[in-house]
Design a protein around this motif. Structure first.
Motif, PDB file in Angstrom:
ATOM      1  N   ASP A 118       1.134  -1.054   0.127  1.00  0.00           N
ATOM      2  CA  ASP A 118      -0.052  -0.030  -0.027  1.00  0.00           C
ATOM      3  C   ASP A 118       0.839   1.227   0.040  1.00  0.00           C
ATOM      4  OD1 ASP A 118      -2.052  -1.726   0.173  1.00  0.00           O
ATOM      5  OD2 ASP A 118      -2.584  -1.079   2.231  1.00  0.00           O
ATOM      6  N   LEU A 119       0.500   2.261  -0.635  1.00  0.00           N
ATOM      7  CA  LEU A 119       1.213   3.595  -0.689  1.00  0.00           C
ATOM      8  C   LEU A 119       0.356   4.513  -0.215  1.00  0.00           C
ATOM      9  CD1 LEU A 119       3.525   5.126  -2.343  1.00  0.00           C
ATOM     10  CD2 LEU A 119       1.988   5.333  -4.324  1.00  0.00           C
ATOM     11  N   TYR A 120       1.144   5.755   0.635  1.00  0.00           N
ATOM     12  CA  TYR A 120       0.399   6.690   1.121  1.00  0.00           C
ATOM     13  C   TYR A 120       1.111   7.992   0.747  1.00  0.00           C
ATOM     14  CZ  TYR A 120      -1.963   3.607   4.519  1.00  0.00           C
ATOM     15  OH  TYR A 120      -2.695   2.566   5.130  1.00  0.00           O
ATOM     16  N   LEU A 121       0.149   8.897   0.204  1.00  0.00           N
ATOM     17  CA  LEU A 121       0.814  10.346  -0.100  1.00  0.00           C
ATOM     18  C   LEU A 121       0.146  11.245   0.824  1.00  0.00           C
ATOM     19  CD1 LEU A 121       0.136   9.902  -3.890  1.00  0.00           C
ATOM     20  CD2 LEU A 121       2.288   9.573  -2.446  1.00  0.00           C
ATOM     21  N   LEU A 122       0.742  12.303   1.103  1.00  0.00           N
ATOM     22  CA  LEU A 122       0.287  13.791   1.687  1.00  0.00           C
ATOM     23  C   LEU A 122       0.122  14.450   0.302  1.00  0.00           C
ATOM     24  CD1 LEU A 122      -0.761  14.743   4.260  1.00  0.00           C
ATOM     25  CD2 LEU A 122       1.580  15.737   4.542  1.00  0.00           C
ATOM     26  N   ALA A 123      -1.117  14.613  -0.305  1.00  0.00           N
ATOM     27  CA  ALA A 123      -1.527  15.414  -1.320  1.00  0.00           C
ATOM     28  C   ALA A 123      -2.008  16.867  -0.881  1.00  0.00           C
ATOM     29  CB  ALA A 123      -2.479  14.965  -2.309  1.00  0.00           C
ATOM     30  N   LYS A 124      -1.210  17.786  -1.399  1.00  0.00           N
ATOM     31  CA  LYS A 124      -1.678  19.351  -1.135  1.00  0.00           C
ATOM     32  C   LYS A 124      -2.048  19.794  -2.582  1.00  0.00           C
ATOM     33  CE  LYS A 124       1.688  19.379   2.614  1.00  0.00           C
ATOM     34  NZ  LYS A 124       2.933  19.547   2.848  1.00  0.00           N
ATOM     35  N   PHE A 125      -3.212  20.802  -2.754  1.00  0.00           N
ATOM     36  CA  PHE A 125      -3.454  21.356  -3.692  1.00  0.00           C
ATOM     37  C   PHE A 125      -3.727  22.846  -3.542  1.00  0.00           C
ATOM     38  CE2 PHE A 125      -4.924  16.867  -3.986  1.00  0.00           C
ATOM     39  CZ  PHE A 125      -4.742  16.721  -5.103  1.00  0.00           C
ATOM     40  N   VAL A 126      -3.107  23.526  -4.728  1.00  0.00           N
ATOM     41  CA  VAL A 126      -3.420  25.214  -4.670  1.00  0.00           C
ATOM     42  C   VAL A 126      -3.988  25.721  -6.126  1.00  0.00           C
ATOM     43  CG1 VAL A 126      -2.184  27.048  -4.502  1.00  0.00           C
ATOM     44  CG2 VAL A 126      -1.689  25.311  -2.898  1.00  0.00           C
ATOM     45  N   PRO A 127      -5.127  26.182  -6.215  1.00  0.00           N
ATOM     46  CA  PRO A 127      -6.343  26.418  -5.250  1.00  0.00           C
ATOM     47  C   PRO A 127      -6.826  24.993  -4.866  1.00  0.00           C
ATOM     48  CG  PRO A 127      -6.947  26.645  -7.394  1.00  0.00           C
ATOM     49  CD  PRO A 127      -5.314  26.459  -7.499  1.00  0.00           C
ATOM     50  N   ALA A 128      -7.658  24.830  -3.975  1.00  0.00           N
ATOM     51  CA  ALA A 128      -8.146  23.708  -3.179  1.00  0.00           C
ATOM     52  C   ALA A 128      -8.817  22.970  -4.200  1.00  0.00           C
ATOM     53  CB  ALA A 128      -9.164  24.024  -2.281  1.00  0.00           C
ATOM     54  N   LEU A 129      -8.689  21.552  -4.054  1.00  0.00           N
ATOM     55  CA  LEU A 129      -9.137  20.343  -4.966  1.00  0.00           C
ATOM     56  C   LEU A 129     -10.769  20.429  -4.806  1.00  0.00           C
ATOM     57  CD1 LEU A 129      -8.686  18.267  -7.128  1.00  0.00           C
ATOM     58  CD2 LEU A 129      -8.383  16.707  -4.840  1.00  0.00           C
TER      59      LEU A 129
END
Length: 129
Positions: A118-129
């Protein structure tokens, strides 16, 4: 679901704003509507940032993927916080493990594949998703 280490820390994090605090543990995991074996947990939602920023934990089950896609207006910053996989960014295919980060501009196609674990990411979006 059993998380350990840094995954568990993010899963149980306290998110502190100037005017409130949110316990991430109270936010539920939910299934991605388009990609099998992919689930998310919201840490910061666009409704809390006037649509300017969002942050999510993404879990991709072994053998699954976030298929080829792009975002029209969002910059995306993914930090691998658990597991390993393949990140296809435009024409590049990158094998990666925890500690790698990826910057994806708007309009650039990308795919994330979890191969052996299993793979875990911390995903950040600008602007918000």
């Amino acid at each position: 679901m059993k998380e350990t280490g840094i995954i568990d820390l993010y899963n149980k994090a306290k998110i502190i704003y100037p005017d409130k605090e949110v316990d991430a543990e109270e936010n539920s995991w939910y299934i991605h509507p388009a990609f099998k074996g992919v689930s998310l947990k919201d840490l910061v939602m666009g409704t809390d940032t006037e649509g300017l920023f969002s942050c999510h934990i993404v879990r991709i089950e072994k053998g699954c993927e976030v298929g080829n896609h792009s975002h029209n207006v969002q910059w995306e910053f993914n930090e691998a916080i658990g597991g390993s996989g393949i990140f296809v960014l435009g024409d590049k295919e990158i094998m990666f493990n925890s500690g790698f980060s990826f910057v994806t501009p708007p309009g650039v196609k990308h795919t994330v594949i979890a191969e052996d674990d299993d793979l875990y990411l911390l995903a950040k979006f600008v602007p918000a998703l």
